[in-house]
Design a protein around this motif. Sequence first.
Motif, PDB file in Angstrom:
ATOM      1  N   ALA A 184       0.832  -1.211   0.000  1.00 61.76           N
ATOM      2  CA  ALA A 184       0.000   0.000   0.000  1.00 61.76           C
ATOM      3  C   ALA A 184       0.866   1.260   0.000  1.00 61.76           C
ATOM      4  O   ALA A 184       0.538   2.261  -0.671  1.00 61.76           O
ATOM      5  CB  ALA A 184      -0.923  -0.006   1.217  1.00 61.76           C
ATOM      6  N   GLY A 185       1.976   1.213   0.752  1.00 59.94           N
ATOM      7  CA  GLY A 185       2.876   2.366   0.805  1.00 59.94           C
ATOM      8  C   GLY A 185       3.525   2.650  -0.538  1.00 59.94           C
ATOM      9  O   GLY A 185       3.623   3.813  -0.962  1.00 59.94           O
ATOM     10  N   ILE A 186       3.952   1.597  -1.228  1.00 56.58           N
ATOM     11  CA  ILE A 186       4.568   1.780  -2.541  1.00 56.58           C
ATOM     12  C   ILE A 186       3.516   2.183  -3.579  1.00 56.58           C
ATOM     13  O   ILE A 186       3.789   2.988  -4.473  1.00 56.58           O
ATOM     14  CB  ILE A 186       5.307   0.499  -2.978  1.00 56.58           C
ATOM     15  CG1 ILE A 186       6.469   0.215  -2.017  1.00 56.58           C
ATOM     16  CG2 ILE A 186       5.821   0.621  -4.418  1.00 56.58           C
ATOM     17  CD1 ILE A 186       7.496   1.344  -1.906  1.00 56.58           C
ATOM     18  N   ALA A 187       2.293   1.665  -3.444  1.00 61.08           N
ATOM     19  CA  ALA A 187       1.213   2.074  -4.338  1.00 61.08           C
ATOM     20  C   ALA A 187       0.959   3.573  -4.216  1.00 61.08           C
ATOM     21  O   ALA A 187       0.755   4.274  -5.223  1.00 61.08           O
ATOM     22  CB  ALA A 187      -0.063   1.302  -4.010  1.00 61.08           C
ATOM     23  N   HIS A 188       1.014   4.073  -2.984  1.00 61.34           N
ATOM     24  CA  HIS A 188       0.861   5.519  -2.769  1.00 61.34           C
ATOM     25  C   HIS A 188       1.994   6.290  -3.444  1.00 61.34           C
ATOM     26  O   HIS A 188       1.767   7.338  -4.058  1.00 61.34           O
ATOM     27  CB  HIS A 188       0.845   5.818  -1.269  1.00 61.34           C
ATOM     28  CG  HIS A 188       0.804   7.273  -0.941  1.00 61.34           C
ATOM     29  ND1 HIS A 188      -0.325   8.055  -1.104  1.00 61.34           N
ATOM     30  CD2 HIS A 188       1.776   8.107  -0.481  1.00 61.34           C
ATOM     31  CE1 HIS A 188      -0.060   9.300  -0.748  1.00 61.34           C
ATOM     32  NE2 HIS A 188       1.216   9.357  -0.366  1.00 61.34           N
ATOM     33  N   LEU A 209      12.722   1.656  -6.911  1.00 58.72           N
ATOM     34  CA  LEU A 209      12.728   1.153  -5.539  1.00 58.72           C
ATOM     35  C   LEU A 209      14.178   1.007  -5.112  1.00 58.72           C
ATOM     36  O   LEU A 209      14.968   0.366  -5.810  1.00 58.72           O
ATOM     37  CB  LEU A 209      12.024  -0.198  -5.458  1.00 58.72           C
ATOM     38  CG  LEU A 209      10.507  -0.185  -5.646  1.00 58.72           C
ATOM     39  CD1 LEU A 209       9.988  -1.599  -5.831  1.00 58.72           C
ATOM     40  CD2 LEU A 209       9.833   0.472  -4.456  1.00 58.72           C
ATOM     41  N   VAL A 210      14.528   1.601  -3.990  1.00 57.90           N
ATOM     42  CA  VAL A 210      15.929   1.597  -3.561  1.00 57.90           C
ATOM     43  C   VAL A 210      16.066   0.961  -2.186  1.00 57.90           C
ATOM     44  O   VAL A 210      15.084   0.648  -1.526  1.00 57.90           O
ATOM     45  CB  VAL A 210      16.504   3.032  -3.543  1.00 57.90           C
ATOM     46  CG1 VAL A 210      16.493   3.634  -4.930  1.00 57.90           C
ATOM     47  CG2 VAL A 210      15.712   3.927  -2.571  1.00 57.90           C
ATOM     48  N   PHE A 239      13.247   2.645 -13.469  1.00 53.73           N
ATOM     49  CA  PHE A 239      14.714   2.546 -13.491  1.00 53.73           C
ATOM     50  C   PHE A 239      15.136   1.677 -12.305  1.00 53.73           C
ATOM     51  O   PHE A 239      15.723   2.153 -11.341  1.00 53.73           O
ATOM     52  CB  PHE A 239      15.351   3.931 -13.393  1.00 53.73           C
ATOM     53  CG  PHE A 239      14.956   4.883 -14.492  1.00 53.73           C
ATOM     54  CD1 PHE A 239      15.767   5.053 -15.603  1.00 53.73           C
ATOM     55  CD2 PHE A 239      13.768   5.598 -14.414  1.00 53.73           C
ATOM     56  CE1 PHE A 239      15.405   5.934 -16.617  1.00 53.73           C
ATOM     57  CE2 PHE A 239      13.396   6.477 -15.424  1.00 53.73           C
ATOM     58  CZ  PHE A 239      14.211   6.640 -16.534  1.00 53.73           C
ATOM     59  N   PHE A 240      14.797   0.401 -12.361  1.00 58.87           N
ATOM     60  CA  PHE A 240      14.902  -0.454 -11.189  1.00 58.87           C
ATOM     61  C   PHE A 240      16.324  -0.859 -10.821  1.00 58.87           C
ATOM     62  O   PHE A 240      17.097  -1.302 -11.671  1.00 58.87           O
ATOM     63  CB  PHE A 240      14.102  -1.740 -11.398  1.00 58.87           C
ATOM     64  CG  PHE A 240      12.617  -1.547 -11.381  1.00 58.87           C
ATOM     65  CD1 PHE A 240      11.983  -0.893 -10.329  1.00 58.87           C
ATOM     66  CD2 PHE A 240      11.840  -2.025 -12.415  1.00 58.87           C
ATOM     67  CE1 PHE A 240      10.614  -0.717 -10.308  1.00 58.87           C
ATOM     68  CE2 PHE A 240      10.467  -1.859 -12.408  1.00 58.87           C
ATOM     69  CZ  PHE A 240       9.847  -1.204 -11.351  1.00 58.87           C
TER      70      PHE A 240
END
Length: 398
Positions: A184-188, A209-210, A239-240
Amino acid sequence: MASVEWLVKNVTYRPHCYFCITPEGILQFRFAQSAPRNPKGRECSNWVLLGDHRKKLKDTTEFDKSLLRAFTMVTKNPEKIYPNEDALRTKFQYIFLSISGLVHHAPVFKDYIFQGLKEFHQDNVFFLEIRTMLWPVYELDGEIHDKLWVVRAYQEVTDKFKRTHPEFMGLRLIFSDYRTKSVAGIAHSIRTAIKLREIFSDIIAGFDLVGREDTGFSLYYYKEALMIPVMYGVKLPYFFHAGETDWYGTSIDRNLVDAVILNATRIGHGFALTKHPVVKAYTRNKDIPLEVCPISNQVMKLVSDMRNHPAAALMACGHPMVISSDDPAVFGAKGLSYDFYEAFMGIGGKRADLRTLKQLVTNSIKYSSLSKTEKDLFMKVWKLRWNQFIDYLARKPR
């Protein structure tokens, strides 16, 4: 991205700068009108005005050297100080915790961006793409600025820099978030990235995502969040960071598979790519480059001898790649030349020559997030400077 020498000699000598020390020995800094209070649940020693502390010292030189040591991973005995990756990552995290209170003070934040652009420009870097968390920035009175303010600050400082350096092509941001958050946090954060890109299309390049891959969640874990742009019919380049490991058969190197499935524009590090021949062939055929960070890989114990770096085999077969500097100041480096040197001397092998450098530099332009028109203009500007460089070498007395 700016040198820690500047941070110590310039920023820590500014008025209203307080510091304290946590039980773990981490230095914390904060600019404030009066001694700040500790955040709830966080322990720290009494906050001391840095200017007053220096006045009590007979010699501030050693104190400043201790700050430099706290802000970088440089040490005379790296094998002893950092016996394993856990020790390295802990120090790495401590550095960011220490400097955050300095850098995220609004006046310092803008000066820090300008100083970073200045140092990279002095190193003949004319365009930057940096990953940033867009942390809140604070004023002396405690006012907190949001992400919109932070992006505008990057934009304003870059425009200011370009006025005195007209050949500088600019700066773009890859908005990033930690891979330790909930779905949910990454979706935000994905929705935030989409919104920011709509407002600042000329400066927000995409999303990543780092954080440490082996202690964080995989790309597959976040699949529902990462598919949001497709569901909305919105383009959000990825840019993973993927495959930053020397292991094989783990969720970390499997991130490489999910990175290409999710249509990554570039892949950060990709150290494990040579162990995945299908992904290797796919990224080469689709012209998806790796961001190779030689010094970072060496410091983080992925490789000790650059001749054994997986990128050497990839370079030999013409796999697309660019050279990046990751966190140069933390590693005691400056700009990009140090990483280019290691790439040229170690990864490139004995056959590396001017053609190698030329290819790597043109790759930086080709695989940037600039538009085709901007890339064409950049290439013209670069070719002029390259010809001047070759002319200089040809005329240089031997």
